[in-house]
Design an enzyme around this catalytic site. Structure first.
Site, PDB file in Angstrom:
ATOM      1  N   GLU A   1       9.902  -5.669   4.313  1.00  0.00           N
ATOM      2  CA  GLU A   1      10.080  -6.991   3.708  1.00  0.00           C
ATOM      3  C   GLU A   1       9.789  -6.956   2.213  1.00  0.00           C
ATOM      4  OE1 GLU A   1       8.658  -7.469   8.001  1.00  0.00           O
ATOM      5  OE2 GLU A   1       8.079  -6.266   6.245  1.00  0.00           O
TER       6      GLU A   1
ATOM      7  N   HIS B   1      -3.516 -37.522  12.114  1.00  0.00           N
ATOM      8  CA  HIS B   1      -2.313 -38.264  12.490  1.00  0.00           C
ATOM      9  C   HIS B   1      -1.259 -37.355  13.107  1.00  0.00           C
ATOM     10  CE1 HIS B   1      -3.584 -42.050  10.513  1.00  0.00           C
ATOM     11  NE2 HIS B   1      -4.264 -41.212   9.732  1.00  0.00           N
TER      12      HIS B   1
ATOM     13  N   GLU C   1      -4.971 -10.843  14.086  1.00  0.00           N
ATOM     14  CA  GLU C   1      -4.568  -9.453  13.900  1.00  0.00           C
ATOM     15  C   GLU C   1      -5.754  -8.519  14.127  1.00  0.00           C
ATOM     16  OE1 GLU C   1      -1.144  -8.149  11.154  1.00  0.00           O
ATOM     17  OE2 GLU C   1      -2.937  -7.590  10.024  1.00  0.00           O
TER      18      GLU C   1
ATOM     19  N   LYS D   1       8.770  -3.362  14.060  1.00  0.00           N
ATOM     20  CA  LYS D   1       9.269  -2.676  12.868  1.00  0.00           C
ATOM     21  C   LYS D   1      10.231  -1.557  13.258  1.00  0.00           C
ATOM     22  CE  LYS D   1       5.203  -3.382   9.881  1.00  0.00           C
ATOM     23  NZ  LYS D   1       4.132  -2.675   9.146  1.00  0.00           N
TER      24      LYS D   1
ATOM     25  N   LYS E   1       0.832  -1.205   0.000  1.00  0.00           N
ATOM     26  CA  LYS E   1       0.000   0.000   0.000  1.00  0.00           C
ATOM     27  C   LYS E   1       0.866   1.255   0.000  1.00  0.00           C
ATOM     28  CE  LYS E   1      -3.878   0.336   2.392  1.00  0.00           C
ATOM     29  NZ  LYS E   1      -4.863   0.536   3.485  1.00  0.00           N
TER      30      LYS E   1
ATOM     31  N   GLY F   1      -5.371  -4.329   5.050  1.00  0.00           N
ATOM     32  CA  GLY F   1      -4.527  -5.355   4.436  1.00  0.00           C
ATOM     33  C   GLY F   1      -5.121  -6.742   4.450  1.00  0.00           C
ATOM     34  N   ARG F   2      -5.612  -7.187   5.609  1.00  0.00           N
ATOM     35  CA  ARG F   2      -6.119  -8.562   5.699  1.00  0.00           C
ATOM     36  C   ARG F   2      -7.504  -8.710   5.072  1.00  0.00           C
ATOM     37  NH1 ARG F   2      -5.356  -6.049  10.284  1.00  0.00           N
ATOM     38  NH2 ARG F   2      -7.026  -5.603  11.763  1.00  0.00           N
TER      39      ARG F   2
END
Length: 523
Positions: free
Chosen positions: A188, A361, A329, A489, A182, A243-244
């Protein structure tokens, strides 16, 4: 629950909801009709209905950042006006959707070509968080619909291994990079983007070729241009897209490139179908509300600190990871909307899971006989997108068996009878008996659908989005900010400098010692 089912043959019908071909069976829960009535009263008293209308109407429900949260507008049909702060945002949404259509069709159709004139065969999406998890999950879930499209790869981790492995077999002449950020400043993402730029230029030998091989999903025109990307190939979204919650926006471009814009719009249509249901259905017959209330019931009244999501659908292998960000979040908050410390109750359960049958399992032992109380959501398709022999029938039977076993358990007498039927010696039976009893009474929901197609996946994602929102209203948290990610950050820059140059005087002794160790100078 076992006795409840025995006493009421119609329990499953009483505690089920059907929306098109999506069935929510929530009968295997520790609830009665009175329980649900009281929980619905709670939702009403906490203001779920007016907050729901405020969100859909464009009110700034993200109060800490003074923004609307209008991911639902991104999936509205064209032609429906929606005024937000005096602007009809649906015109902007429609224009950007057409931009996505034109570009995705050009790439998929081979008319968008690389600097040597060859069509694009591979797309690398560079993003993190919501700019990665949503599109990556959807692309994997709908891989069977990705005919004629380029191969899609995702790079998110700052670890260089992620970029190196994703690009190891790619040809720069036929590779397109999609940089999703954005602000176009995310550490990252921009680190990986600069590496991608260097990787490409070294192979192409011409910086001007970047314009045919890099596009941006961003709101920062100046930073996109400075990077060398033609702003005509910048796909925009808005500050009211969190964002999410952003896969419905231009962040979903990799999805459109993979499955085509028509199917991407079917994904949007499925989400809009769930939006309408959430907005229009009464609270007692509302899928997102019911899921949210059951979550509150267990988290706040039974101290269930987590819940498991187990899709008996390999296509949804990344769905639990997507829900981790969506849920944790959004509601991992200890301060409420008013700025006060949350006291007297907890918020934000831990979300985890893996596909069945693999999970049977690994962690199902704990679900069945562990000391932790962990509700489960099962997801199951009636028909497989990959029909192979008897696979799907056995898969479905395994899913139904696990939800039934969690609910029913096994008594001492039933365990003894089972071992006797297996022909075990009496002494062995008596020694094993305590270990073979299952407490049962462990709750689960089952979401069953005909087939995992784009429309159905859109419904499922929107279902959980709205569930999380309802819980935020009940807990009085803001589901649309995430200040908890900021401190790490801020500390990264000084620590990167310390790792490069040496110790920083303000560091604690543990961090300073770790810096020295990583620099090869143990203290």
């Amino acid at each position: 629950m076992r006795s409840m089912f025995e006493a009421d043959p119609g329990r499953a019908q009483s505690f089920s909801l059907l929306l098109d071909d999506l069935l929510l069976d929530y009968s295997k829960n520790r609830i009665t009709t009175r329980t649900m009535e009281l929980l619905v009263d709670l939702a009403r008293e906490r203001g779920v209905e007016p907050m729901r209308e405020a969100m859909f109407g464009g009110t700034h429900v993200n109060n800490t950042e003074n923004r609307a949260a209008l991911h639902t507008a991104l999936r509205r049909p064209p032609g429906e006006a929606l005024l937000v702060d005096g602007t009809d945002i649906m015109r902007e949404v429609a224009a950007e959707r057409e931009h996505m259509r034109a570009f995705s069709e050009a790439v998929r159709g081979g008319t968008w070509r690389g600097f040597t004139g060859q069509p694009i065969t591979d797309v690398v999406n560079i993003g993190i968080g919501g700019s990665d998890l949503g599109p990556a999950m959807v692309c994997e879930a709908l891989a069977s619909y990705a005919d004629q499209g380029p191969r899609i790869h995702f790079v998110s981790n700052l670890d260089g291994a992620h970029f190196a492995r994703a690009t190891a077999s790619l040809d720069a002449r036929t590779t397109l990079f999609v940089v999703a950020s954005k602000t176009f400043t995310t550490l990252e993402t921009m680190t990986n983007a600069r590496t991608a730029r260097q990787w490409f230029v070294q192979r192409a030998g011409d910086e001007s070729a970047i314009t045919r091989h890099f596009v941006a999903l961003s709101t920062n025109t100046e930073a996109v241009a400075a990077f060398g990307i033609d702003t005509a190939n910048m796909f925009r979204f808005w500050d009211w897209v969190g964002g999410r919650y952003s896969l419905w926006s231009a962040i979903g471009l990799p999805i459109a490139l993979a499955i085509g814009m028509n199917r991407f719009e079917s994904l949007l249509a499925g989400a809009h179908r769930m939006d309408r249901h959430f907005r229009e259905a009464p609270l007692h017959a509302n899928m997102p509300v019911i899921l949210a209330l059951l979550g509150v019931w267990y988290h706040n009244f039974f101290d269930a600190c987590s819940y498991a999501v187990v899709p008996y659908d390999q296509c949804l292998a990344r769905f639990p990871a997507f829900l981790q960000q969506l849920d944790m979040e959004s509601n991992g908050k200890s301060v409420d909307r008013d700025g006060d410390r949350v006291t007297g109750y907890s918020t934000g359960p831990v979300v985890w899971g893996e596909p069945g049958c693999n999970s049977q399992h690994s962690f199902f032992q704990l679900l069945h006989q562990g000391t932790r109380f962990i509700p489960v959501d099962f997801l199951l398709a009636a028909d497989s997108n990959y029909p192979l022999g008897d696979h799907h029938r056995l898969l479905a039977a395994s899913c139904l068996a696990q939800s039934r076993a969690l609910m029913m358990g096994r008594t001492l007498e039933e365990a003894r009878a089972a071992m006797q039927s297996d022909g075990l010696d009496d002494a062995i039976i008596e020694a094993r008996l305590p270990h073979c009893v299952f407490e049962g009474n462990r709750p689960s929901n089952t979401l069953a659908y005909r087939r995992l197609d784009p429309f159905t996946l859109g419904m499922l994602i929107a279902l959980y989005e709205h569930k999380v929102f309802v819980q935020s209203v009940i807990w009085n948290t803001n589901a649309f900010d995430q200040f908890g990610v900021e401190l790490g950050k801020r500390l990264t820059g000084p620590l990167a400098k310390a790792l490069d140059e040496g110790d920083a005087p303000s560091m604690d002794s543990s961090t300073a010692n770790l810096v020295r160790h990583l620099r090869g100078r143990p203290g």
